[in-house]
Enzyme design. Structure first.
Site, PDB file in Angstrom:
ATOM      1  CE  LYS A   1      -3.770  -2.311   2.460  1.00 43.78           C
ATOM      2  NZ  LYS A   1      -4.644  -2.302   3.526  1.00 43.78           N
TER       3      LYS A   1
ATOM      4  CE1 TYR B   1      -9.157  -3.594   0.563  1.00 39.72           C
ATOM      5  CE2 TYR B   1      -8.362  -1.723  -0.716  1.00 39.72           C
ATOM      6  CZ  TYR B   1      -8.096  -2.813   0.180  1.00 39.72           C
ATOM      7  OH  TYR B   1      -6.882  -2.835   0.793  1.00 39.72           O
TER       8      TYR B   1
ATOM      9  CG  ASN C   1      -3.419  -2.753   6.890  1.00 38.33           C
ATOM     10  OD1 ASN C   1      -3.284  -2.114   5.915  1.00 38.33           O
ATOM     11  ND2 ASN C   1      -4.441  -3.545   7.119  1.00 38.33           N
TER      12      ASN C   1
ATOM     13  CG  HIS D   1      -4.946  -6.314  -0.847  1.00 38.00           C
ATOM     14  ND1 HIS D   1      -6.068  -6.681   0.022  1.00 38.00           N
ATOM     15  CD2 HIS D   1      -4.778  -7.225  -1.746  1.00 38.00           C
ATOM     16  CE1 HIS D   1      -6.798  -7.726  -0.859  1.00 38.00           C
ATOM     17  NE2 HIS D   1      -5.991  -7.934  -1.855  1.00 38.00           N
TER      18      HIS D   1
ATOM     19  CD  GLU E   1      -8.100  -9.302  -4.137  1.00 37.07           C
ATOM     20  OE1 GLU E   1      -6.851  -9.738  -4.039  1.00 37.07           O
ATOM     21  OE2 GLU E   1      -8.937  -9.178  -3.142  1.00 37.07           O
TER      22      GLU E   1
HETATM   23  N1  UDP Z   1      -9.648  -1.121   7.463  1.00 36.54           N
HETATM   24  C1  UDP Z   1      -9.765  -0.076   8.253  1.00 36.54           C
HETATM   25  N2  UDP Z   1     -10.379  -0.220   9.333  1.00 36.54           N
HETATM   26  C2  UDP Z   1     -11.143  -1.435   9.909  1.00 36.54           C
HETATM   27  C3  UDP Z   1     -10.847  -2.331   8.973  1.00 36.54           C
HETATM   28  C4  UDP Z   1     -10.306  -2.289   7.778  1.00 36.54           C
HETATM   29  O1  UDP Z   1      -9.170   1.069   7.922  1.00 36.54           O
HETATM   30  O2  UDP Z   1     -11.818  -1.141  10.955  1.00 36.54           O
HETATM   31  C5  UDP Z   1      -8.697  -1.216   6.364  1.00 36.54           C
HETATM   32  C6  UDP Z   1      -7.613  -1.932   6.561  1.00 36.54           C
HETATM   33  O3  UDP Z   1      -6.351  -1.139   5.649  1.00 36.54           O
HETATM   34  C7  UDP Z   1      -7.511  -3.201   5.704  1.00 36.54           C
HETATM   35  C8  UDP Z   1      -8.461  -2.990   4.631  1.00 36.54           C
HETATM   36  O4  UDP Z   1      -9.372  -1.864   5.138  1.00 36.54           O
HETATM   37  O5  UDP Z   1      -6.316  -3.820   5.412  1.00 36.54           O
HETATM   38  C9  UDP Z   1      -9.380  -3.853   4.025  1.00 36.54           C
HETATM   39  O6  UDP Z   1     -10.124  -4.615   5.162  1.00 36.54           O
HETATM   40  P1  UDP Z   1     -10.134  -6.221   5.283  1.00 36.54           P
HETATM   41  O7  UDP Z   1     -11.213  -6.424   6.319  1.00 36.54           O
HETATM   42  O8  UDP Z   1     -10.402  -6.476   3.875  1.00 36.54           O
HETATM   43  O9  UDP Z   1      -8.781  -6.552   5.792  1.00 36.54           O
HETATM   44  P2  UDP Z   1      -7.497  -7.171   5.050  1.00 36.54           P
HETATM   45  O10 UDP Z   1      -8.149  -8.420   4.156  1.00 36.54           O
HETATM   46  O11 UDP Z   1      -6.661  -6.309   4.403  1.00 36.54           O
HETATM   47  O12 UDP Z   1      -6.812  -7.851   6.357  1.00 36.54           O
HETATM   48 MG    MG Z   2      -9.315  -8.107   2.678  1.00 34.36          MG
END
Ligand code: UDP
Ligand code: MG
Length: 150
Positions: free
Chosen positions: A11, A51, A114, A117, A128
């Site tokens: 990211k 997303y 974080n 991805h 994707e």
């Molecule tokens: N995210 C956020 N707040 C939250 C949950 C997710 O900002 O409470 C962001 C975070 O950067 C995350 C992304 O949204 O990586 C996508 O969320 P997902 O639940 O798909 O998590 P991932 O698959 O990335 O672990």
């Molecule tokens: Mg995810």
């Protein structure tokens, strides 16, 4: 041997913090095979599609703005169980809940920063990969596979 593939993306915060090489290194050293790699500044529409499953979440607008804040580096890795194991290597979504030794556990603190991805299922990985690499990915054989797989 399984042809499973996953989409891993550094990211904008990970790119600006110079963590691209570190993230690539971990997948390379594990033994997974690189099939595609690109740096780009994605459009809002592209990110909203990536997303799309999260569009009703309260954090969605903030997430899209975060992802628009700079270039990303996307890659496709292939290998046995790479979707599941790739997410183990990334760590939990919230870096404070990620174990040390994982990418997020070692390099991040807040969920909205974080750094990486990883696809969450084989089906989503293929969607994707089609979205980010519409012209396809490399197909090649590696002699080193015989030292990695039994
Ligand atoms: N995210 C956020 N707040 C939250 C949950 C997710 O900002 O409470 C962001 C975070 O950067 C995350 C992304 O949204 O990586 C996508 O969320 P997902 O639940 O798909 O998590 P991932 O698959 O990335 O672990
Ligand atoms: Mg995810």
């Amino acid at each position: 041997m399984s042809r499973e593939r996953t989409y891993i993306m550094v990211k904008p915060d990970g790119v600006e913090r110079g963590l691209v090489g570190e993230i690539i290194k971990r997948f390379e050293q594990k033994g997974y095979k690189l099939q595609a790699l690109q740096a780009l500044q994605p459009s809002r529409q592209h990110l909203e599609q990536h997303y799309g499953d999260l569009k009703d979440k309260p954090f969605f607008p903030k997430l899209v703005d975060y992802m628009l804040s700079g270039p990303v580096v996307g890659m496709v890795w292939e290998g046995k169980d790479v979707v599941r194991v790739g997410r183990v290597m990334l760590g939990a979504t919230n870096p404070l809940a990620s174990a040390p030794g994982t990418i997020r556990g070692d390099y991040a603190i807040d969920v909205g920063k974080n750094i990486c991805h990883g696809s969450d299922s084989v089906e989503n990985a293929e969607k994707e990969i089609a979205l980010w690499f519409p012209n396809g990915t490399l197909q090649y054989t590696r002699s080193v596979d015989k030292l990695i797989y039994e």
